[in-house]
Every structure is written in C-alpha cells, then in structure tokens.
Motif scaffolding. Structure first.
Motif, PDB file in Angstrom:
ATOM      1  N   ASP A 288     -49.064  41.134  17.454  1.00 31.87           N
ATOM      2  CA  ASP A 288     -47.979  41.557  16.563  1.00 31.87           C
ATOM      3  C   ASP A 288     -47.046  42.525  17.286  1.00 31.87           C
ATOM      4  OD1 ASP A 288     -48.824  40.061  14.392  1.00 31.87           O
ATOM      5  OD2 ASP A 288     -49.999  41.683  13.498  1.00 31.87           O
ATOM      6  N   ARG A 289     -47.630  43.459  18.002  1.00 28.99           N
ATOM      7  CA  ARG A 289     -46.806  44.436  18.718  1.00 28.99           C
ATOM      8  C   ARG A 289     -46.052  43.779  19.868  1.00 28.99           C
ATOM      9  NH1 ARG A 289     -48.516  50.195  21.619  1.00 28.99           N
ATOM     10  NH2 ARG A 289     -46.438  50.562  22.504  1.00 28.99           N
ATOM     11  N   LEU A 290     -46.720  42.877  20.587  1.00 24.48           N
ATOM     12  CA  LEU A 290     -46.040  42.184  21.684  1.00 24.48           C
ATOM     13  C   LEU A 290     -44.785  41.489  21.166  1.00 24.48           C
ATOM     14  CD1 LEU A 290     -47.760  39.941  24.375  1.00 24.48           C
ATOM     15  CD2 LEU A 290     -45.552  39.368  23.401  1.00 24.48           C
ATOM     16  N   SER A 291     -44.933  40.760  20.061  1.00 24.80           N
ATOM     17  CA  SER A 291     -43.788  40.053  19.487  1.00 24.80           C
ATOM     18  C   SER A 291     -42.688  41.036  19.114  1.00 24.80           C
ATOM     19  CB  SER A 291     -44.235  39.259  18.255  1.00 24.80           C
ATOM     20  OG  SER A 291     -43.148  38.562  17.680  1.00 24.80           O
ATOM     21  N   HIS A 292     -43.063  42.131  18.458  1.00 21.54           N
ATOM     22  CA  HIS A 292     -42.060  43.121  18.050  1.00 21.54           C
ATOM     23  C   HIS A 292     -41.364  43.722  19.261  1.00 21.54           C
ATOM     24  CE1 HIS A 292     -40.683  47.239  17.169  1.00 21.54           C
ATOM     25  NE2 HIS A 292     -40.345  46.743  15.982  1.00 21.54           N
ATOM     26  N   ASP A 293     -42.146  44.149  20.253  1.00 24.02           N
ATOM     27  CA  ASP A 293     -41.561  44.817  21.421  1.00 24.02           C
ATOM     28  C   ASP A 293     -40.678  43.870  22.215  1.00 24.02           C
ATOM     29  OD1 ASP A 293     -43.049  46.936  20.559  1.00 24.02           O
ATOM     30  OD2 ASP A 293     -44.287  47.128  22.364  1.00 24.02           O
ATOM     31  N   TYR A 294     -41.111  42.620  22.372  1.00 23.52           N
ATOM     32  CA  TYR A 294     -40.306  41.668  23.151  1.00 23.52           C
ATOM     33  C   TYR A 294     -38.999  41.359  22.423  1.00 23.52           C
ATOM     34  CZ  TYR A 294     -39.531  38.116  26.719  1.00 23.52           C
ATOM     35  OH  TYR A 294     -39.019  37.417  27.773  1.00 23.52           O
ATOM     36  N   ILE A 295     -39.084  41.130  21.133  1.00 25.79           N
ATOM     37  CA  ILE A 295     -37.885  40.798  20.361  1.00 25.79           C
ATOM     38  C   ILE A 295     -36.888  41.944  20.371  1.00 25.79           C
ATOM     39  CG2 ILE A 295     -37.055  40.409  17.997  1.00 25.79           C
ATOM     40  CD1 ILE A 295     -39.540  38.676  17.534  1.00 25.79           C
ATOM     41  N   HIS A 296     -37.379  43.178  20.365  1.00 29.59           N
ATOM     42  CA  HIS A 296     -36.488  44.331  20.251  1.00 29.59           C
ATOM     43  C   HIS A 296     -36.093  44.919  21.601  1.00 29.59           C
ATOM     44  CE1 HIS A 296     -37.917  44.059  16.076  1.00 29.59           C
ATOM     45  NE2 HIS A 296     -36.803  44.676  15.768  1.00 29.59           N
ATOM     46  N   GLN A 297     -36.300  44.180  22.692  1.00 29.11           N
ATOM     47  CA  GLN A 297     -35.757  44.631  23.977  1.00 29.11           C
ATOM     48  C   GLN A 297     -34.243  44.780  23.855  1.00 29.11           C
ATOM     49  OE1 GLN A 297     -37.556  42.674  27.710  1.00 29.11           O
ATOM     50  NE2 GLN A 297     -37.888  41.159  26.115  1.00 29.11           N
ATOM     51  N   ASP A 298     -33.732  45.884  24.347  1.00 28.17           N
ATOM     52  CA  ASP A 298     -32.288  46.122  24.256  1.00 28.17           C
ATOM     53  C   ASP A 298     -31.835  46.868  25.500  1.00 28.17           C
ATOM     54  OD1 ASP A 298     -29.705  46.281  23.342  1.00 28.17           O
ATOM     55  OD2 ASP A 298     -30.076  47.990  22.016  1.00 28.17           O
ATOM     56  N   TYR A 299     -31.257  46.132  26.428  1.00 27.91           N
ATOM     57  CA  TYR A 299     -30.792  46.720  27.674  1.00 27.91           C
ATOM     58  C   TYR A 299     -29.296  46.993  27.569  1.00 27.91           C
ATOM     59  CZ  TYR A 299     -35.292  44.953  29.232  1.00 27.91           C
ATOM     60  OH  TYR A 299     -36.633  44.689  29.345  1.00 27.91           O
ATOM     61  N   LYS A 300     -28.930  48.268  27.455  1.00 27.66           N
ATOM     62  CA  LYS A 300     -27.530  48.646  27.318  1.00 27.66           C
ATOM     63  C   LYS A 300     -26.780  48.357  28.610  1.00 27.66           C
ATOM     64  CE  LYS A 300     -28.328  50.400  23.209  1.00 27.66           C
ATOM     65  NZ  LYS A 300     -27.882  49.697  21.982  1.00 27.66           N
TER      66      LYS A 300
ATOM     67  N   ALA B  87     -24.980  39.307  23.446  1.00 29.43           N
ATOM     68  CA  ALA B  87     -24.878  40.539  24.230  1.00 29.43           C
ATOM     69  C   ALA B  87     -24.352  41.718  23.410  1.00 29.43           C
ATOM     70  CB  ALA B  87     -23.980  40.306  25.444  1.00 29.43           C
ATOM     71  N   SER B  88     -23.441  41.446  22.497  1.00 29.41           N
ATOM     72  CA  SER B  88     -22.872  42.516  21.663  1.00 29.41           C
ATOM     73  C   SER B  88     -23.371  42.433  20.226  1.00 29.41           C
ATOM     74  CB  SER B  88     -21.338  42.442  21.690  1.00 29.41           C
ATOM     75  OG  SER B  88     -20.895  41.178  21.218  1.00 29.41           O
ATOM     76  N   GLU B  89     -24.413  41.606  20.011  1.00 34.93           N
ATOM     77  CA  GLU B  89     -24.951  41.434  18.658  1.00 34.93           C
ATOM     78  C   GLU B  89     -26.470  41.556  18.700  1.00 34.93           C
ATOM     79  OE1 GLU B  89     -23.247  38.123  16.250  1.00 34.93           O
ATOM     80  OE2 GLU B  89     -22.303  37.581  18.158  1.00 34.93           O
ATOM     81  N   PHE B  90     -26.946  42.746  18.990  1.00 38.16           N
ATOM     82  CA  PHE B  90     -28.379  42.972  19.096  1.00 38.16           C
ATOM     83  C   PHE B  90     -29.106  42.533  17.832  1.00 38.16           C
ATOM     84  CE2 PHE B  90     -31.907  45.932  18.122  1.00 38.16           C
ATOM     85  CZ  PHE B  90     -32.788  45.552  19.124  1.00 38.16           C
ATOM     86  N   GLU B  91     -28.623  42.954  16.680  1.00 38.56           N
ATOM     87  CA  GLU B  91     -29.278  42.608  15.424  1.00 38.56           C
ATOM     88  C   GLU B  91     -29.243  41.099  15.174  1.00 38.56           C
ATOM     89  OE1 GLU B  91     -31.115  44.467  13.690  1.00 38.56           O
ATOM     90  OE2 GLU B  91     -30.652  46.334  14.747  1.00 38.56           O
ATOM     91  N   GLY B  92     -28.170  40.429  15.647  1.00 42.47           N
ATOM     92  CA  GLY B  92     -28.079  38.983  15.495  1.00 42.47           C
ATOM     93  C   GLY B  92     -29.154  38.268  16.284  1.00 42.47           C
ATOM     94  N   ARG B  93     -29.378  38.724  17.523  1.00 42.44           N
ATOM     95  CA  ARG B  93     -30.435  38.106  18.336  1.00 42.44           C
ATOM     96  C   ARG B  93     -31.804  38.376  17.731  1.00 42.44           C
ATOM     97  NH1 ARG B  93     -33.754  40.149  21.867  1.00 42.44           N
ATOM     98  NH2 ARG B  93     -32.532  42.031  22.300  1.00 42.44           N
ATOM     99  N   VAL B  94     -32.032  39.607  17.290  1.00 40.92           N
ATOM    100  CA  VAL B  94     -33.316  39.946  16.669  1.00 40.92           C
ATOM    101  C   VAL B  94     -33.580  39.041  15.472  1.00 40.92           C
ATOM    102  CG1 VAL B  94     -34.518  41.718  15.319  1.00 40.92           C
ATOM    103  CG2 VAL B  94     -33.376  42.336  17.462  1.00 40.92           C
ATOM    104  N   LYS B  95     -32.573  38.826  14.638  1.00 44.05           N
ATOM    105  CA  LYS B  95     -32.744  37.990  13.450  1.00 44.05           C
ATOM    106  C   LYS B  95     -33.075  36.549  13.821  1.00 44.05           C
ATOM    107  CE  LYS B  95     -30.423  36.528   9.179  1.00 44.05           C
ATOM    108  NZ  LYS B  95     -29.174  36.627   8.374  1.00 44.05           N
ATOM    109  N   VAL B  96     -32.366  36.016  14.805  1.00 48.31           N
ATOM    110  CA  VAL B  96     -32.596  34.633  15.242  1.00 48.31           C
ATOM    111  C   VAL B  96     -34.012  34.478  15.787  1.00 48.31           C
ATOM    112  CG1 VAL B  96     -31.975  32.997  17.065  1.00 48.31           C
ATOM    113  CG2 VAL B  96     -30.191  33.994  15.630  1.00 48.31           C
TER     114      VAL B  96
END
Length: 357
Positions: free
Chosen positions: A85-97, A318-327
């Motif tokens: 569960d954590r792996l999935s969460h952490d991987y999905i929420h990667q955010d490299y500015k 790239a400019s839609e972090f929340e969009g990628r997370v949702k997908v």
C-alpha cells in the motif's frame, strides 16, 4: 470485461492439468522492470503475499529488477500488504520539481530524491528483508564495463550506443559492455546464468540501499550508483538494461516446480535494448514452467488514456501533478479486478481459461 489473462508454458500447463495450482507449487516469483506499469500489479501482490502464499511454507526465490526489485523487497517485509500500500502511494506521489529554465529535472536531482524515498521506506527495516525466513530476495543490477565503468557525460552515451549495436547482433555480445550483477539475501540463484555475463554477490546491510537504488537507476534519468559496498567497483545501473523482464532459465533450479510471474503484458522481453527487437519477444524453453498473470489488452484500453501508467505520464502531466495522481490511482483501483479474477480462478481452476505462453 475480463481483466486478467493467464498464460502458461507447456510444462506449467501439464502441471496444472495434473495437480491444479496450489501455493506450495511456486518456487520463483520474478518481477519485471517497467516503471509505473508495475503499479497495476499492486493488488495481485497484496493477494499473493497477503492471502495465498501464506497458506504454504516452502522457500520462494523473489527475483526483481528496477520497480520489480522494490516490489519484491517489499514482499519480504514483516507486513507486506501494508508495505505494498505504501509503495503504491509513494510511487504515485513522486513529484520532481523542474528547476527554473529546465524542461525536466536533472538526473542528480531525481537520484537524490529517490534515494531519500528508499531510505524513508526501508530505514530501520532492512533486517526484515534480509532475514525473512521464507523469501530469498535477488536484486538484479547492470554493471558497466570498459568506458561504461564510470559514468561520464560523453563516454556513457557512446558506451550505450556500442552496447545497443552489439546487442542487436547477439544478446550475449552486450556482455562486453554490461554485465548482470545479482545481489542475493541468501542462497544460490534460482536460474542458470549461461545466457549472459553474470556475477553473484551477497546482499547485506552495507549494500542493500545502494543495490536497490542501482537496480532502479534508469540511464540518463537517474545517475549510476558507483562502487556498491562488497561488490566489484564501477557504475551500476537499472537491472532492466540486462534483464528487462527477467527472461531467465528457471528450469529445474527452483525448489518447487513452477514460476509464477505477475506481469503487465504477455511478452517477456529479455533486455531493455530488446524492446524494438520484436523477434526476441517470443517465449522460449526458459519459460516452459512459467505462469504469467497479465492484463487483458482489451481491458487495458478501458483505463485512463487507454493504456497502463508509464513514464511518459511524467511529461504529459508535467504541470498537472494532481491530474497524474488521479489517473494512476484510477488505474490501480481498476486493477483490483485482476486479483479478484485470479482468486476466483484458483477456487475453481479452468484449463480452458489458460492461454499458451
């Protein structure tokens, strides 16, 4: 629509016809490189390691490259379901500015941030992985030779060009540029290594983090990991370069007869540089005792954007972090159907539902 396809090599097919499929029949579980594609295997991982395999007691070899190594190391934790569960969460929420004036984050930035993620994930828990009483972890990396021995802004691209050309002629010839180095928590390798230049090293407290990060270090996206402790010196990259989908000769070396392979497609492609070489995507005798669990290609078309999550989504969103997370979250939730279908099939195995690998 049916989400899961089950493929079996000829020996695996015969075994299932004679004995069915029980958890004690499994001797090896491979886990492929493939970046975000591996996310859709999370529900299968939770079912296998949380519900099904605990019904048996035999030792099982877990072989992973890149995200597959991260998944299999997670399977060795004391509480694997929570770990997945954590792996999935952490991987999905990667955010490299992306720094001002750049189109994408630098390899050093991605490596630094990824290393911090691994330390946060496994910090204080390495002993759980290495000392798991049942699962033996094998982390696959690719070590550079000659001009790839050290990462260099000019020589590294030239070295990979040479590796690509040699590989196109003969996969074994790529061994002049890169070798497979496998770090194992204990035991012998569960596959034969005559197919490619290989070194086998012990995975321990000193090199666990470095080996795991190296296995995930995609060339030019992350930096190589240099001089892993208790291993030959040099630059180490993603294990998927030499062994993209771990198309390895498992026949006869595992303690139990079958290889169970949760995968994101039917084809088990040998190396990263073989992606465009379609003639190397066919099953060989190496996979005779292998069962592949993979998404139905028609079901994949029903996912967001009609495909599995992949690295191109980092650019698309790239400019839609929340969009990628949702997908990505939507795709992972949908993939729970694969785990449910496999559980149902195990309760009443239907040979007619099996596809030849």
């Amino acid at each position: 629509m049916k989400a899961l396809n089950i493929y079996a090599g000829p020996k695996a097919m015969a075994h299932i016809a004679a004995h069915g499929l029980k958890p004690e029949h499994i001797g090896v579980i491979p886990a492929a490189a493939g970046g975000p594609k591996g996310l859709i295997l999370g529900p299968l991982d939770r079912f296998l390691f949380g519900e099904w395999l605990p019904q048996s007691t035999q030792p099982i070899d877990l072989v992973g490259a890149s995200i597959g190594a991260w998944r299999m190391a997670t399977a060795c934790l004391n509480k694997p379901v929570q770990g997945f569960d954590r792996l999935s969460h952490d991987y999905i929420h990667q955010d490299y500015k992306v720094p001002e004036g750049q189109k994408r984050p630098s390899a050093s930035q991605v490596s630094d941030e990824f290393g911090k993620s691994l330390n946060a994930f496994y910090g204080g828990r390495i002993g759980e992985v290495l000392n798991n009483p049942r699962y033996r972890l094998h982390v696959v990396t690719s070590r550079g030779k000659h001009i790839l021995h050290r990462e260099h802004p000019l020589l590294t691209p030239l070295g990979y060009a040479g590796a690509y050309l040699c590989n196109a002629v003969q996969r074994k010839a790529m061994g002049a540029w890169l070798e497979r180095v496998v770090f194992s928590s204990r035991g012998e390798l569960p596959f034969d290594t005559a197919d490619f230049a290989t070194q086998h090293m012990a995975l321990n407290d000193r090199n666990f983090m470095a080996a795991l990060q190296a296995s995930c270090s995609i060339p030019f996206v992350l930096q190589a990991v240099h001089d892993i402790p208790d291993a030959p010196t040099g630059a180490y990259w993603d294990g998927g370069i030499t062994d993209y989908h771990l198309h390895l000769n498992y026949n006869g070396l595992a303690k139990s007869p079958l290889v169970l392979y949760p995968h994101f497609q039917k084809a088990v492609v040998p190396g990263w540089l073989d992606k465009a070489l379609k003639w190397r995507h066919k099953a060989t005798t190496f996979l005779d005792n292998t069962i592949v669990l993979a998404p139905n290609p028609e079901w994949v078309k029903t996912l967001p954007n009609g495909k599995l999550p992949d690295r191109s989504d980092f650019v698309t969103y790239a400019s839609e972090f929340e969009g990628r997370v949702k997908v990505w979250q939507t795709a992972v939730r949908a993939s729970e159907q694969m785990a449910e279908e496999f559980s149902d099939w195990l309760a009443s195995p239907n040979l007619a539902a099996l596809h030849p690998l």
